[in-house]
Every structure is written in C-alpha cells, then in structure tokens.
Scaffold this motif. Structure first.
Motif, PDB file in Angstrom:
ATOM      1  N   TRP A 119       7.423 -25.313  14.639  1.00 39.77           N
ATOM      2  CA  TRP A 119       6.282 -24.500  14.886  1.00 39.77           C
ATOM      3  C   TRP A 119       5.129 -24.867  13.948  1.00 39.77           C
ATOM      4  CZ3 TRP A 119       5.948 -22.417  19.356  1.00 39.77           C
ATOM      5  CH2 TRP A 119       7.140 -21.947  20.238  1.00 39.77           C
ATOM      6  N   LEU A 120       5.487 -25.119  12.921  1.00 41.92           N
ATOM      7  CA  LEU A 120       4.708 -25.593  11.717  1.00 41.92           C
ATOM      8  C   LEU A 120       4.029 -26.720  12.359  1.00 41.92           C
ATOM      9  CD1 LEU A 120       3.263 -25.240   9.155  1.00 41.92           C
ATOM     10  CD2 LEU A 120       5.257 -26.642   8.121  1.00 41.92           C
ATOM     11  N   ALA A 121       4.533 -27.813  12.800  1.00 41.56           N
ATOM     12  CA  ALA A 121       4.021 -28.908  13.117  1.00 41.56           C
ATOM     13  C   ALA A 121       2.965 -28.694  14.503  1.00 41.56           C
ATOM     14  CB  ALA A 121       4.965 -30.004  13.859  1.00 41.56           C
ATOM     15  N   GLU A 176       5.256 -17.480  15.718  1.00 41.07           N
ATOM     16  CA  GLU A 176       6.805 -17.912  15.888  1.00 41.07           C
ATOM     17  C   GLU A 176       7.179 -18.543  14.641  1.00 41.07           C
ATOM     18  OE1 GLU A 176       9.009 -17.787  18.447  1.00 41.07           O
ATOM     19  OE2 GLU A 176       7.708 -16.745  19.582  1.00 41.07           O
ATOM     20  N   TYR A 177       6.341 -19.047  13.794  1.00 37.88           N
ATOM     21  CA  TYR A 177       6.507 -19.682  12.525  1.00 37.88           C
ATOM     22  C   TYR A 177       7.120 -18.521  11.447  1.00 37.88           C
ATOM     23  CZ  TYR A 177       5.844 -22.013   8.031  1.00 37.88           C
ATOM     24  OH  TYR A 177       5.960 -22.483   6.872  1.00 37.88           O
ATOM     25  N   MET A 178       6.427 -17.365  11.459  1.00 33.67           N
ATOM     26  CA  MET A 178       6.687 -16.398  10.580  1.00 33.67           C
ATOM     27  C   MET A 178       8.062 -15.643  11.016  1.00 33.67           C
ATOM     28  SD  MET A 178       4.555 -16.696   8.381  1.00 33.67           S
ATOM     29  CE  MET A 178       4.830 -15.420   7.317  1.00 33.67           C
ATOM     30  N   LEU A 228      13.204 -25.709  19.112  1.00 28.15           N
ATOM     31  CA  LEU A 228      12.439 -24.478  19.112  1.00 28.15           C
ATOM     32  C   LEU A 228      13.092 -23.412  18.077  1.00 28.15           C
ATOM     33  CD1 LEU A 228      11.256 -23.998  22.801  1.00 28.15           C
ATOM     34  CD2 LEU A 228      10.089 -25.322  21.011  1.00 28.15           C
ATOM     35  N   GLN A 229      13.983 -23.550  17.613  1.00 30.28           N
ATOM     36  CA  GLN A 229      14.690 -22.734  16.703  1.00 30.28           C
ATOM     37  C   GLN A 229      14.394 -23.111  15.270  1.00 30.28           C
ATOM     38  OE1 GLN A 229      15.768 -19.896  17.857  1.00 30.28           O
ATOM     39  NE2 GLN A 229      15.319 -20.593  19.911  1.00 30.28           N
ATOM     40  N   VAL A 230      13.917 -24.425  15.111  1.00 30.32           N
ATOM     41  CA  VAL A 230      13.477 -24.774  14.007  1.00 30.32           C
ATOM     42  C   VAL A 230      12.222 -24.327  13.457  1.00 30.32           C
ATOM     43  CG1 VAL A 230      13.296 -26.955  12.561  1.00 30.32           C
ATOM     44  CG2 VAL A 230      15.218 -26.730  14.103  1.00 30.32           C
ATOM     45  N   GLY A 272      -3.075 -20.341  21.277  1.00 32.35           N
ATOM     46  CA  GLY A 272      -1.915 -21.281  20.979  1.00 32.35           C
ATOM     47  C   GLY A 272      -1.868 -21.179  19.256  1.00 32.35           C
ATOM     48  N   ILE A 273      -2.628 -21.329  18.636  1.00 31.58           N
ATOM     49  CA  ILE A 273      -2.533 -21.382  17.040  1.00 31.58           C
ATOM     50  C   ILE A 273      -1.910 -20.120  16.730  1.00 31.58           C
ATOM     51  CG2 ILE A 273      -3.904 -21.213  14.821  1.00 31.58           C
ATOM     52  CD1 ILE A 273      -5.840 -22.992  16.373  1.00 31.58           C
ATOM     53  N   TRP A 274      -2.555 -18.796  17.252  1.00 33.52           N
ATOM     54  CA  TRP A 274      -1.794 -17.547  16.844  1.00 33.52           C
ATOM     55  C   TRP A 274      -0.271 -17.267  17.410  1.00 33.52           C
ATOM     56  CZ3 TRP A 274       0.228 -13.944  20.275  1.00 33.52           C
ATOM     57  CH2 TRP A 274       0.458 -12.747  19.747  1.00 33.52           C
ATOM     58  N   TYR A 275       0.040 -17.900  18.549  1.00 32.21           N
ATOM     59  CA  TYR A 275       1.219 -18.062  18.945  1.00 32.21           C
ATOM     60  C   TYR A 275       2.229 -18.774  17.930  1.00 32.21           C
ATOM     61  CZ  TYR A 275       5.417 -18.006  21.933  1.00 32.21           C
ATOM     62  OH  TYR A 275       6.745 -17.831  22.522  1.00 32.21           O
ATOM     63  N   CYS A 276       2.039 -20.021  17.720  1.00 34.87           N
ATOM     64  CA  CYS A 276       2.517 -20.768  16.782  1.00 34.87           C
ATOM     65  C   CYS A 276       2.898 -20.431  15.417  1.00 34.87           C
ATOM     66  CB  CYS A 276       1.941 -22.232  16.636  1.00 34.87           C
ATOM     67  SG  CYS A 276       1.926 -23.182  18.340  1.00 34.87           S
ATOM     68  N   TYR A 277       1.784 -19.480  14.800  1.00 33.62           N
ATOM     69  CA  TYR A 277       1.852 -18.854  13.426  1.00 33.62           C
ATOM     70  C   TYR A 277       2.876 -17.918  13.790  1.00 33.62           C
ATOM     71  CZ  TYR A 277       0.706 -16.320   9.380  1.00 33.62           C
ATOM     72  OH  TYR A 277       0.613 -15.695   8.322  1.00 33.62           O
TER      73      TYR A 277
END
Length: 614
Positions: A225-227, A195-197, A219-221, A188-193
C-alpha cells in the motif's frame, strides 16, 4: 469591418480544388493492376471452384455430408469446436482449406458414439445441448425484432444529440471529467493511506511472503500500500501540474471540440458517411470470402482405392467391380492446382490493400469536408454546396494513387505481422526461451510500427485533402507540423479521447441498461404479449443490442474524431501561415482568437488610402 473576402475565398478554393492534379500516378496504376488481377483470381475461382464446399459440410476425410453416400447424414460434429475459434487457426484454415483442425464426423456416427457411451457407463440418458444456431433461432423467433432495432435507433439518436450538444456542453463536460479524474486519484491516495495505516501492526514483509500467485497475500503487506500510495501521489501531482501549466492548451482543445460540433451541425451528412465505408468494406470482405472458399476447393479428382490396393482415377477407369471410393488426397496436378497457395497469398494481400484503401478514402473524404468548413471565411455562407460529395469526388479524381500508396505501406506491415503470427504458432513447441523472446520483440515492434504508420497515414490524408500534394510530401508536412506543436497534439488527443470514451460509455451503457431492464422483465411494454420467461437465454439479445450500439457509437464518434483532427491541423496551418492582416486574415473562430489573444485587423477603406497619399 470590411475584409477582402472574395480574394481570399478564391485563394482557399484554389487550394482545395482548382490547382490539384493527379498524385502518385505510378501507385495508382499499380493498384488498378492489382484490382484487375484480383478480378481474374475471382473469375478463376468461379470457373474452377466447387460450390459444394460452400453449401455442404465435410468430415475429416474430405467427404461431403448431406449428399451422395452421406445423404442421410447432413450434419457434422466437431470434437473440439474451440480449436476453430483462435486467430491462428482461422488464418491457417484460410490457407489450408478452411478445415477446422479437429476431428469431424457425420452426425450418425455421433449417435453411435453416444450409444456406446450409454452401454459402457450404464447411463440411461445423456443430455445433448442444442447447437448455437438453434439457440439463436429460438431467441430471435421469440423476441420482437423491433425491440432490437429500437435499441439501435436509440443509440443512433443519443450519439447524434451528444455530438451536437458538445457545442454547448463541451466546456462543462470536459472540466467535470478532468476534475472527476483528479477526484478518483485523490480518493485512491486516501484509500491507500488508510490501508497503510491499518496495517501498522502487521509484521508481514515480502521476505516472509516470497513469490505466490495469490494476490490477496500481497495486499496484506504494508509496503504494498505504501508503493500504491507513492505511485498515485506522483500521478496526481503530475496531473495537477499539467492542469496548471497546460490550461491554455486545454481551452484550445475545448474550442476545437466545440467548433467540430458546430461543423457537424452545418454538415449533417458527414455523420452518415460511415455507412458508405461499411458497405464498401462489406463488399471487400464478401469478395474475399467467396474467392478464398472457391480456389481452395477446386473440382480436383478424388483418388479412389481398389481392394487390390491399386490407386487409380475414376474418370480414367469408370468401371472397377472391386473398387470403393475412399478419400486419400486431392489431385494436385495442373498449373492452377500447383499455384493455389500463391493465389491465396495474393487474395489476402489484395484484400488487405482494398480494405486499407477504403478506410483511407473515408479519412480523406471526411478531412476534405471539414477542411472546406474551416477555410470558409464567412461561415456558413462560404461553405461549399454538398461538401461531402465534392470531397468524395475530389479524392477519387485526383488522389487514388496517394491513398493507395499509404494503404500499401500499411498492408505490407500487416502481412509481416500475419507471417510472424503464423510462424509463432507453427513453431511454438520447438521454440526455446531465446527464440520466444526474439519473436515477442518482433511482434511488439511491428505492432508499434503499424500504429505509427496508421497515425502518419491519417494525418497525411488530411494534408492531401487540404493541399492536394502527393503522399510523401503530405506525410512529411503533417509530421513536421505536429512535431512543432507536440504539446498541443498530446493535450488535444487526451482530452478528445477522454470525451469520446465518456460518450461511448454513455451511449452503450444507457442502451445496455434499457435492454437489460426490458429483456429481464423489469419493464413491461403496454399493449404487447411478450413474455421474458419464454427466452432461453435473455443475455443473448442484450449482448446483441449492446454490440450493435457500440458499433453505431463508434461509427458516429469516428467521424467526430476525424473532424477534430482535421480542424486541428487546419488551425495549426492557420497560425503559421496567417498573421491577421487584411492580406493574411485568420480563418479560426472568434473563440480561438480570443484564447490566443489574436484578432483580424480591419482593411483600410479607399478614402483612407487617398488621404494618406495626399
């Protein structure tokens, strides 16, 4: 090593049985009086009740369908049957006549209604689906009954084997589950990172979006994903620190789970005790249902109306040429009729008390059985004969009052919750935001209070089974013991919940997949002529098998969970009361002693004592 086994076995036997006396006698007498009153209410219901209300449906005017002037109209049509399914309507129906709060007419009127629709809208045919009962009957007439039963048997066998194999597989399985949870968090951490990038070039912010019900927009903001990334990172860090600093307590939890599986292997009868609880609960529910149906619909006189608008009673005026029977209301005169509502309140109260008592009896019985295993110094030699039966009889002989006391406290809280739900439903439209907030807080508080009381009662019943004290003393001792070991309690609870959740998922999911492959035609059984194409709706038997598998798995795993809780409290008592000396040896397993770096000291022989004195 030679320990004074006989002496300490006698002491523990005294703790479990010999030194007991009847506890909470006042509450026991009160419970017996309530049961006697409950029987009287049932007798009154049978004497004054009208069984036609059970056998025949009624329309909205109170007239019976299928008898009398409606003999040719045996069925009833509900205009909005969904209104019958809500919990508040079920409770309101139980108190106000078991009538669904929607218009109900005989089926002949329904046919006239369909004819009018056809003529009004110029429709030649209107499809009227079969009733739910018809679908169920068709399904269960077509499928082999043995297939559904086979699925339940498979669920039972898998549940038993899973619990027994935990004796050998618990360490590996628990560590795999823990590592799996950490791996999911890391993914989950990898996926969020990632998407954030990927949204690094996006200029969309919360100020641009504002408030919207479309979740996809958020989800487009990029900040979303940072949160998520920060939250998951914190959770992952907490889990890793807990794993590092609580590893010893996790090992203790694993050892207790293994010991519970070993206890089940020596006392297999405990796995089938939920059948006893189920039968007793079925008796309580059946008695409540019959008693609720009968006094609500007593054989009160139906008021009739003459064409001259004169209201009279047909029993007093048997002849009236111009009279026809039109439902107005039921006669409410008489002592019994005036107290119907109070009798129904008593019926609900006694029902909840009996149900909670049956559950308490099951907890105390299983706790006494597992406690007799733990306090057996030499296992399995010192385990009593028929420990489950002995524990059951011990609970009935000495502790009915204590079990009834705990059940009464829980029942009072449940009654308050029912009243709050009824008031919330009754005055929902008239409430303002402030009253809705207060009502929501009250419901939440009493929900939490009910959960807390269930937790206290469960551990109090364990202490009652071990030491035979009254409810208040047992609850106080159990709560104090758990608070002194709160970290161990949390670790054991979460590890056990994770393991049992995986077990239920394995049993229910496995049986559900097998049922799906069979009823969908993907598995053909040799030598059978069963055709899946003949099923109207093959998901219905699948849902039935899955639901039954869940009930079976829950029953078996509830016994296991009770065993873990009982052995855990016995383990804590063992640690606090004993020190490993010949006078106070530990009763825990060698595995637990190894984890805690403890051991029993050997007793000195008689020759050694003589040389010391010389």
């Amino acid at each position: 090593m030679n320990y004074d086994v006989e002496c300490f076995c006698k002491v523990r036997a005294c703790v479990l049985c010999v030194c007991r006396s009847c506890t909470d006698i006042i509450c026991c007498v009160l419970f017996m009086l309530v049961i006697a009153g409950y029987i009287v209410v049932g007798i009154l219901a049978w004497l004054y009740g009208d069984p036609r209300h059970v056998l025949y449906p009624r329309n909205s005017t109170g007239m019976f369908c299928g008898i009398g002037q409606n003999k040719d109209k045996p069925n009833v049509m509900y205009f909005d049957i969904v209104k019958c399914a809500t919990a508040t309507n079920v409770m309101a129906a139980a108190l106000q006549g078991l009538q669904c709060p929607t218009t109900q007419v005989p089926d002949l009127y329904f046919n006239s209604f369909i004819i009018s629709l056809r003529s009004t809208y110029n429709i030649d045919k209107i499809f009227i689906p079969k009733t739910f009962c018809d679908h169920v009957c068709v399904i269960f007439n077509l499928i082999p009954l043995c297939v559904c039963v086979s699925g339940l048997v498979i669920a039972m066998v898998v549940s038993v084997f899973f619990l027994l194999l935990l004796r050998f597989t618990a360490p590996v399985l628990i560590w795999v589950l823990i590592i799996g949870v950490l791996a999911v968090g890391a993914f989950g951490i990898w996926y969020c990172y990632n998407e954030y990038m990927s949204l690094s070039n996006s200029a969309l912010t919360y100020n641009n979006v504002g408030f919207t019900t479309n979740v996809q927009v958020y989800l487009q903001v990029r900040d979303t994903w940072l949160a998520f990334l920060i939250i998951l990172s914190i959770v992952e860090a907490v889990l890793l620190l807990a794993l590092i600093f609580l590893r010893t307590r996790i090992l203790i939890a694993i050892a207790l789970i293994q010991e519970t599986s070993k206890a089940l292997g020596h006392m297999m009868s405990t796995l089938f005790y939920p059948i006893v609880t189920f039968v007793l609960l079925l008796v309580c529910v059946s008695y409540w249902g019959i008693t609720a149906l009968y006094p609500l619909h007593t054989s009160r006189d139906l008021m009739c109306l003459c064409f001259s608008s004169q209201t009279f009673n047909t029993t007093q005026y048997p002849t009236c040429p111009s009279a026809r029977c039109v439902f107005i209301n039921y006669n409410t005169e008489g002592l019994f009729q005036r107290n119907l509502f109070n009798l129904q309140i008593y019926n609900v109260f006694a029902f909840l008390w009996c149900v909670n008592f049956v559950i308490a009896l099951g907890h105390c019985t299983l706790a006494g059985t597992f406690a007799s295993y733990y306090w057996a110094f030499s296992k399995p030699a010192d385990i009593p004969t028929f420990p489950l039966i002995q524990s059951f009889m011990r609970a009935l002989r000495y502790h009915v009052g204590s079990l009834a006391f705990g059940a009464l406290i829980l029942t009072l809280v449940q009654i308050v919750r029912i009243i709050l739900e009824y008031l919330d439903h009754k005055f929902k439209e008239a409430q303002n935001p402030c009253t809705r907030f207060i009502m929501c807080c009250l419901k939440c508080c009493f929900y939490c209070l009910e959960k807390f009381i269930k937790f206290i009662n469960r551990n109090a019943y364990i202490m009652i089974a071990i030491y035979g004290k009254n409810f208040c003393v047992s609850a106080k001792n159990a709560f104090s013991l758990l608070m002194r070991n709160i970290i161990r309690v949390v670790v054991l609870d979460k590890v056990t919940d994770l393991l049992l959740f995986f077990g239920k998922l394995l049993v229910v999911g496995g049986v559900g997949v097998l049922a799906f492959f069979f009823f969908s035609g993907r598995i053909q059984t040799p030598g059978t002529t069963f055709e899946t194409a003949a099923l109207n709706y093959y998901w219905m038997p699948i849902i039935t098998v899955v639901f039954g598998a869940y009930l079976i798995a829950h029953g078996f795993f509830s016994v296991y969970n009770m065993g873990v809780d009982t052995l855990f409290l016995c383990f804590l008592e063992d640690l606090e009361r004993n020190d490993g000396s010949p006078q106070k040896p530990y009763f825990m397993s060698k595995n637990l002693m190894k984890i805690l770096n403890k051991k029993n000291k050997p007793a000195k022989t008689a020759g050694t004592k003589q040389r010391i004195f010389i």
